[in-house]
Design an enzyme around this catalytic site. Structure first.
Site, short mmCIF file in Angstrom:
data_model
loop_
_atom_site.label_atom_id
_atom_site.label_comp_id
_atom_site.label_asym_id
_atom_site.label_seq_id
_atom_site.Cartn_x
_atom_site.Cartn_y
_atom_site.Cartn_z
N GLU A 186 3.91 13.39 19.44
CA GLU A 186 4.91 13.06 18.20
C GLU A 186 4.45 14.39 17.11
OE1 GLU A 186 7.24 9.95 15.51
OE2 GLU A 186 4.84 9.84 15.96
N LYS A 200 0.96 -1.25 -0.04
CA LYS A 200 -0.15 -0.01 0.17
C LYS A 200 0.97 1.05 0.17
CE LYS A 200 -2.10 2.91 1.79
NZ LYS A 200 -1.94 4.55 1.54
N CYS A 214 10.43 9.39 12.53
CA CYS A 214 10.00 8.67 13.95
C CYS A 214 11.29 8.95 14.81
CB CYS A 214 9.50 7.28 13.45
SG CYS A 214 10.53 6.15 12.62
N GLU A 250 6.21 -0.61 13.39
CA GLU A 250 7.12 0.49 13.81
C GLU A 250 6.46 1.87 13.67
OE1 GLU A 250 9.29 3.30 13.62
OE2 GLU A 250 9.75 2.95 11.79
#
Length: 485
Positions: A382, A176, A285, A251
């Site tokens: 975040e 995807k 990240c 992750e």
């Protein structure tokens, strides 16, 4: 403006238009202008790709690992031949400066080379037995169809991290593509065809996560799902896939600490803090968003860090240090968060739109904040933007306590001249990746990456540990006769 290029799905070695006729618009993050039209896939399109991948699985998994490794080596070779084309696509779709896009492509090629070599080393192991004349061994077997869902922050690297270990283990793939980096996924699909990969082994579905991504996760014939993205979406994937006990590798996010001790090289620490917080426009990240500095050097470091942040050049030209955020939605989210803050918290950066070359795109200047309470929204969230918060600490014990005061646990870094302090910190901090006197990022193809807490579910990709994500272990035992006939 002429017709926009249409980016279609890739199923069974050829392009496929969306079954619904729906097309989504991809915008250029530097200019804000429409860039391409992307297939708005739904469950029908996903089902078609999964069916093709399932049909191709028996033949692909029957190749020896060495044969599969040669296919991967051929793909790596094609990537090298088209390095400039791939880098130009990454740069245009994401707004990365050219040198950053080129470096990302080089990293993806290294990933392909590494897992191509694993075809010669797809090791099991021998086992002992309490039964006389019984021999036993473990060997790796392919799982089936791998559903891979990638983000757009490092698009070709993210694709490489997942597709190559999945393929070398004998799985077929439905990828995807990231909504904001559809073109690079399509180029990779074309490249696999030109490298001779059998049709149906690697398929690409375009579209948004809520439709195409959700359908891929829910499909009963997808045997393993690997997702890189936000923790909130990761939780949903784990819930849905868990209902049918599909294997899942997650992750997820990070709120990563960067520690500066009183014996650190301040200029080096400021350089690495800026790279960790601001490179790739903070869209990592592994970005350093919480900077903890020992009180005796706080003022000195703040000055050096702000000087470095203010020297960074925004834009998409060669030599620029960071580009725009990936889309308008993310830009408006960050603007809203920063707009709530007091000017007393701002060390440098903020929402000013200068110079003129960044006024039309989704740009956020490198921003340093301080004096924020630890219960504030920005301390816990975040942001995925070039924004870092400064805090002080008295003792190393306090630094570790503050570093661990988060639900995340992805990466961490410390700058110190003391090897004892560095090793002590590495043991005490709760993070899957710990770096000493460098940044909070910097994974390589042979190094496992992943985190503690809500930064993941315990799996690691890439590195050899990725083989555990994409293969099953089979125990085979043989009882031989105790004598020769």
């Amino acid at each position: 403006m002429g017709d926009l290029i249409k980016i279609r799905n890739w199923i069974a070695g050829k392009e496929a238009s969306p079954s619904s006729g729906l097309w989504l618009t991809k915008f250029n993050p530097h200019s804000g202008e429409p860039m391409s039209e992307v297939a708005g896939s739904n469950s029908v399109d996903v089902a078609a790709a999964v069916q093709v991948a399932r049909s191709a699985f028996d033949d692909w998994s029957s190749f020896t690992p060495l044969q599969r490794g040669q296919f991967l080596a051929d793909i790596a070779s094609k990537m090298g031949e088209r390095r400039d084309i791939l880098a130009a696509c990454v740069a245009e779709e994401t707004g990365k400066p050219p040198q950053d896009a080129a470096a990302e492509v080089s990293g993806a090629i290294l990933q392909a080379d590494f897992f191509a070599g694993e075809g010669m080393r797809l090791y099991g192991r021998t086992l002992t037995s309490s039964m006389p004349h019984k021999s036993s061994r473990l060997q790796r077997e392919a799982i089936g169809v791998a559903g891979l869902i990638v983000p757009s922050n490092t698009p070709i690297a993210n694709i490489a991290w997942k597709m190559f270990p999945a393929l070398i283990c004998g799985n077929t793939v439905v990828l995807k593509a990231a909504e904001d980096a559809p073109g690079i996924a399509h180029l990779m699909a074309e490249l696999t065809r030109d490298a001779g990969l059998p049709d149906g082994v690697f398929n690409v579905i375009q579209g948004d996560g809520g439709s195409a991504g959700a359908a891929l996760v829910a499909h009963p014939d997808v045997d393993v799902i690997s997702f890189t993205g936000s923790t909130s979406v990761g939780r949903k994937i784990a819930t849905i896939a868990g209902e049918r006990l599909a294997r899942v590798s997650l992750e997820l996010g990070g709120k990563n600490p960067f520690i500066v001790c009183d014996d650190a090289n301040i200029d080096e620490a400021a350089k690495w803090a800026a790279l960790s917080a601001f490179s790739n426009a903070g869209q990592r990240c592994a970005a350093a968003s919480r900077i903890y500095v020992q009180k005796s050097v706080y003022g000195t470091f703040k000055e050096a860090f702000a000087k470095k942040a203010n020297s960074l050049k925004l834009g998409i030209d060669e030599g620029c240090d960071l580009g725009p955020l990936i889309n308008k939605r993310q830009y408006e989210f960050v603007v809203e968060i920063l707009g709530k803050l007091s000017s007393e918290n701002l060390v440098c950066g903020g929402l000013e739109r200068t110079p003129s070359n960044i006024r039309s795109g989704y740009y956020i200047r490198p921003t340093i904040l301080e004096s924020l309470p630890t219960d504030s929204e920005i301390h816990k969230l975040e942001l995925f933007a070039p924004v870092a918060c400064l805090y002080s600490f008295d003792t190393p014990e306090e630094a570790v306590e503050k570093a661990n005061d988060t639900d995340y646990g992805l990466t961490a870094a410390i700058h110190t001249a003391s090897i004892d302090r560095a090793e002590w910190f590495a043991r005490k901090v709760r993070a899957g990746v710990v770096n000493i006197n460098i940044g909070t990022y910097g994974s390589e193809p042979h190094m496992p990456f992943g985190g503690f807490g809500v930064s993941g579910n315990g799996t690691r990709e890439p590195g050899l540990e990725a083989l555990d994500v994409y293969s099953e272990l089979k125990n085979i035992s043989v009882l031989s006769r105790p004598f020769l006939i």
